[in-house]
Design a protein around this motif. Structure first.
Motif, PDB file in Angstrom:
ATOM      1  N   HIS A 257       0.960  -1.060   0.330  1.00  0.00           N
ATOM      2  CA  HIS A 257       0.160   0.069  -0.258  1.00  0.00           C
ATOM      3  C   HIS A 257       0.978   0.888  -0.131  1.00  0.00           C
ATOM      4  N   ALA A 258       0.605   2.819  -0.232  1.00  0.00           N
ATOM      5  CA  ALA A 258       1.117   3.516  -0.594  1.00  0.00           C
ATOM      6  C   ALA A 258       0.706   4.214   1.014  1.00  0.00           C
ATOM      7  N   ASP A 259       0.613   3.885   1.967  1.00  0.00           N
ATOM      8  CA  ASP A 259       0.359   4.541   3.508  1.00  0.00           C
ATOM      9  C   ASP A 259       2.165   4.505   4.279  1.00  0.00           C
ATOM     10  N   ILE A 260       2.728   5.028   3.442  1.00  0.00           N
ATOM     11  CA  ILE A 260       4.580   4.686   4.269  1.00  0.00           C
ATOM     12  C   ILE A 260       4.583   4.885   5.663  1.00  0.00           C
ATOM     13  N   GLU A 261       3.808   5.890   5.515  1.00  0.00           N
ATOM     14  CA  GLU A 261       4.173   6.101   7.461  1.00  0.00           C
ATOM     15  C   GLU A 261       3.538   5.253   8.577  1.00  0.00           C
ATOM     16  N   HIS A 262       2.630   4.237   8.160  1.00  0.00           N
ATOM     17  CA  HIS A 262       1.714   3.167   8.786  1.00  0.00           C
ATOM     18  C   HIS A 262       2.549   1.506   8.211  1.00  0.00           C
ATOM     19  N   LEU A 263       4.088   1.677   7.159  1.00  0.00           N
ATOM     20  CA  LEU A 263       4.800   0.425   6.635  1.00  0.00           C
ATOM     21  C   LEU A 263       4.597  -0.356   7.634  1.00  0.00           C
ATOM     22  N   THR A 264       4.735  -1.517   7.173  1.00  0.00           N
ATOM     23  CA  THR A 264       5.183  -2.652   8.412  1.00  0.00           C
ATOM     24  C   THR A 264       5.537  -3.643   7.626  1.00  0.00           C
ATOM     25  N   PRO A 265       6.783  -4.097   7.935  1.00  0.00           N
ATOM     26  CA  PRO A 265       7.467  -5.328   8.204  1.00  0.00           C
ATOM     27  C   PRO A 265       6.900  -6.097   6.452  1.00  0.00           C
ATOM     28  N   ALA A 266       6.150  -7.003   7.026  1.00  0.00           N
ATOM     29  CA  ALA A 266       4.533  -7.843   7.043  1.00  0.00           C
ATOM     30  C   ALA A 266       4.349  -7.521   5.678  1.00  0.00           C
ATOM     31  N   GLU A 267       4.283  -6.292   5.417  1.00  0.00           N
ATOM     32  CA  GLU A 267       3.752  -5.791   4.288  1.00  0.00           C
ATOM     33  C   GLU A 267       4.663  -5.325   2.463  1.00  0.00           C
ATOM     34  N   ILE A 268       5.810  -5.880   3.470  1.00  0.00           N
ATOM     35  CA  ILE A 268       6.800  -5.929   2.561  1.00  0.00           C
ATOM     36  C   ILE A 268       7.616  -7.075   1.260  1.00  0.00           C
ATOM     37  N   THR A 269       7.018  -7.370   0.352  1.00  0.00           N
ATOM     38  CA  THR A 269       7.874  -8.448  -0.243  1.00  0.00           C
ATOM     39  C   THR A 269       9.528  -7.566  -0.672  1.00  0.00           C
ATOM     40  N   LEU A 270      10.077  -8.821  -1.060  1.00  0.00           N
ATOM     41  CA  LEU A 270      10.914  -8.707  -1.532  1.00  0.00           C
ATOM     42  C   LEU A 270      11.582 -10.173  -2.301  1.00  0.00           C
ATOM     43  N   HIS A 271      12.218  -9.536  -3.671  1.00  0.00           N
ATOM     44  CA  HIS A 271      12.718 -10.239  -5.068  1.00  0.00           C
ATOM     45  C   HIS A 271      13.813 -10.731  -4.913  1.00  0.00           C
ATOM     46  N   PHE A 272      14.423 -11.850  -4.770  1.00  0.00           N
ATOM     47  CA  PHE A 272      15.968 -11.582  -5.256  1.00  0.00           C
ATOM     48  C   PHE A 272      16.336 -12.610  -6.530  1.00  0.00           C
ATOM     49  N   GLY A 273      17.549 -12.141  -6.689  1.00  0.00           N
ATOM     50  CA  GLY A 273      18.103 -12.511  -8.081  1.00  0.00           C
ATOM     51  C   GLY A 273      19.727 -12.426  -8.070  1.00  0.00           C
ATOM     52  N   PRO A 274      20.166 -13.140  -9.542  1.00  0.00           N
ATOM     53  CA  PRO A 274      18.994 -13.880 -10.150  1.00  0.00           C
ATOM     54  C   PRO A 274      19.019 -15.078 -10.169  1.00  0.00           C
ATOM     55  N   GLU A 275      18.621 -16.472 -11.077  1.00  0.00           N
ATOM     56  CA  GLU A 275      17.576 -17.090 -10.211  1.00  0.00           C
ATOM     57  C   GLU A 275      18.780 -18.507 -10.543  1.00  0.00           C
ATOM     58  N   ASP A 276      20.072 -18.340 -11.040  1.00  0.00           N
ATOM     59  CA  ASP A 276      20.654 -18.905 -11.524  1.00  0.00           C
ATOM     60  C   ASP A 276      21.915 -19.141 -10.220  1.00  0.00           C
ATOM     61  N   ILE A 277      21.962 -18.525  -9.249  1.00  0.00           N
ATOM     62  CA  ILE A 277      22.718 -18.936  -7.988  1.00  0.00           C
ATOM     63  C   ILE A 277      21.683 -18.026  -6.506  1.00  0.00           C
ATOM     64  N   SER A 278      20.629 -18.842  -6.527  1.00  0.00           N
ATOM     65  CA  SER A 278      19.128 -18.910  -6.242  1.00  0.00           C
ATOM     66  C   SER A 278      19.329 -19.311  -4.903  1.00  0.00           C
ATOM     67  N   GLU A 279      19.948 -20.580  -4.223  1.00  0.00           N
ATOM     68  CA  GLU A 279      20.921 -21.295  -3.361  1.00  0.00           C
ATOM     69  C   GLU A 279      21.474 -20.974  -2.572  1.00  0.00           C
ATOM     70  N   GLU A 280      22.326 -19.863  -3.232  1.00  0.00           N
ATOM     71  CA  GLU A 280      23.435 -19.336  -2.563  1.00  0.00           C
ATOM     72  C   GLU A 280      23.167 -18.281  -1.698  1.00  0.00           C
ATOM     73  N   ILE A 281      21.501 -17.377  -2.346  1.00  0.00           N
ATOM     74  CA  ILE A 281      21.555 -16.271  -2.149  1.00  0.00           C
ATOM     75  C   ILE A 281      20.051 -16.713  -0.592  1.00  0.00           C
ATOM     76  N   ASP A 282      19.394 -18.161  -0.928  1.00  0.00           N
ATOM     77  CA  ASP A 282      18.648 -18.391   0.430  1.00  0.00           C
ATOM     78  C   ASP A 282      19.702 -18.716   1.431  1.00  0.00           C
ATOM     79  N   THR A 283      20.276 -19.191   0.751  1.00  0.00           N
ATOM     80  CA  THR A 283      20.985 -19.381   2.596  1.00  0.00           C
ATOM     81  C   THR A 283      21.558 -18.733   3.051  1.00  0.00           C
TER      82      THR A 283
END
Length: 361
Positions: A257-283
């Motif tokens: 949502h756009a209410d940055i003043e009341h933003l919580t960690p649960a309302e944020i999604t992070l996407h990491f890449g690239p896919e070919d090193i996804s296992e190293e990233i997850d670790t």
């Protein structure tokens, strides 16, 4: 790991050379070497000098080193050739950090818990010895220090080469450098409490901040996933801290949502890449609490909220549009991604743009 350290050769490597000699040329050759004595170290003159000095020394750390080498020699003398060969595979595997990190099946990784099953007494002596090797009271003994130098000297050489200024495990904290009177602690990447044979190997020693090492990594084992009954095997890939080929981590942020003043960690999604090193990233994310730390920064008054205020203030007061700001930030993030956390600032502000926070009124 956001970027690898550059490995810095140093006189301290000689300590690992001493341990290699003790393992391969002394312990593993007990069947043909006879009684334990200083003559066993004649093939390594500098080590012979150290062992002789320790033999006549009253220092507790000297007794610790010499006594453990002798006791383990006695325990190895009871092993059969196939058993000694097994220990050699374990020793070689545990010191090939690059293969371990890549989860290479040819690296025979061994933990104390596995050695203890068949060799409880020997495992206990190995644990006591290798856990105690990285000790200032031992490394500071004059006879040894004269041969291997000091860890503080290695750190000074290290920061002369590693000039990113930030710690690669989080990218947020400053790396204490040549102008500081103190230094970062060296973390045992593969924990010395779990793994024998590599506690003094510089490839397994990496400067890390207190938060990364003591608050998040703690006793976690990078080489193994947390126990999961659904998995047949729980070994995992992990970034090698001294990799020759750096890989850029991609990060995309989504805000609910756009209410940055009341933003919580649960309302944020992070996407990491690239896919070919996804296992190293997850670790990396698991071991160093990356999601929690990055989300907390986005929600912080003086970080994420301040970054958004910067854009809006420059738009309203300086006439610099959000598009101009983001274009400049993209250039800065390419040249200096870790300055002012540009690697986090840019995807966060892009997420703000996606939900309309940077649209024209």
């Amino acid at each position: 790991m956001l970027f690898p350290y550059i490995y810095v050769p140093h006189q301290m490597e000689k300590m690992q050379e001493f341990i290699d000699f003790i393992f391969y040329e002394v312990w593993c050759k007990t069947p043909t070497s006879g009684p334990f004595g200083l003559n066993l170290f004649d093939g390594k003159a500098e080590l012979r000098e150290v062992m002789e000095a320790f033999y006549y020394s009253d220092a507790q750390s000297a007794y610790f080193f010499y006594g453990h080498v002798e006791r383990i020699y006695s325990l190895f003398s009871a092993l059969l050739p196939p058993q000694i060969s097994q220990f050699q595979h374990w020793y070689q595997g545990n010191n090939d950090l690059e293969k371990i990190c890549a989860n290479d099946p040819t690296a025979h990784l061994a933990r104390y818990s596995e050695i203890t099953v068949d060799y409880p007494t020997l495992s206990a002596q190995l644990a006591s010895f290798f856990k105690g090797l990285y000790s200032q009271s031992l490394l500071g003994l004059a006879a040894l220090k004269a041969k291997i130098g000091e860890i503080d000297d290695h750190y000074q050489a290290f920061v002369q080469v590693n000039k990113a200024g930030k710690r690669p495990f989080c990218g947020m904290a400053d790396l204490q450098g040549e102008y500081h009177s103190t230094r970062e602690a060296y973390d045992h990447y593969l924990p010395k409490a779990l793994y024998p044979f590599n506690s003094i190997n510089l490839h397994n020693l990496v400067p890390a901040c207190h938060h990364c090492n003591s608050s998040y990594k703690t006793s976690k084992n990078p080489a193994y996933m947390p126990k999961d009954p659904a998995r047949a095997a729980n070994r995992r890939k992990v970034f090698y801290p001294y990799a020759n080929m750096p890989r850029a981590i991609e990060l995309r942020v989504e805000l609910q949502h756009a209410d940055i003043e009341h933003l919580t960690p649960a309302e944020i999604t992070l996407h990491f890449g690239p896919e070919d090193i996804s296992e190293e990233i997850d670790t990396w994310r698991n071991v160093y609490g990356i999601e929690e730390r990055y989300k907390a920064k986005f929600c912080a008054e003086n970080d994420g909220k301040y970054w958004l205020m910067q854009v809006l203030d420059e738009w309203q007061e300086g006439g610099k549009t959000p598009a101009d700001f983001l274009a400049t930030l993209a250039q800065q993030a390419t040249k200096r991604p870790y300055a002012e956390c540009n690697f986090l600032k840019r995807p966060f502000l892009e997420a703000c743009r996606q939900i309309g926070l940077l649209d024209s009124p």
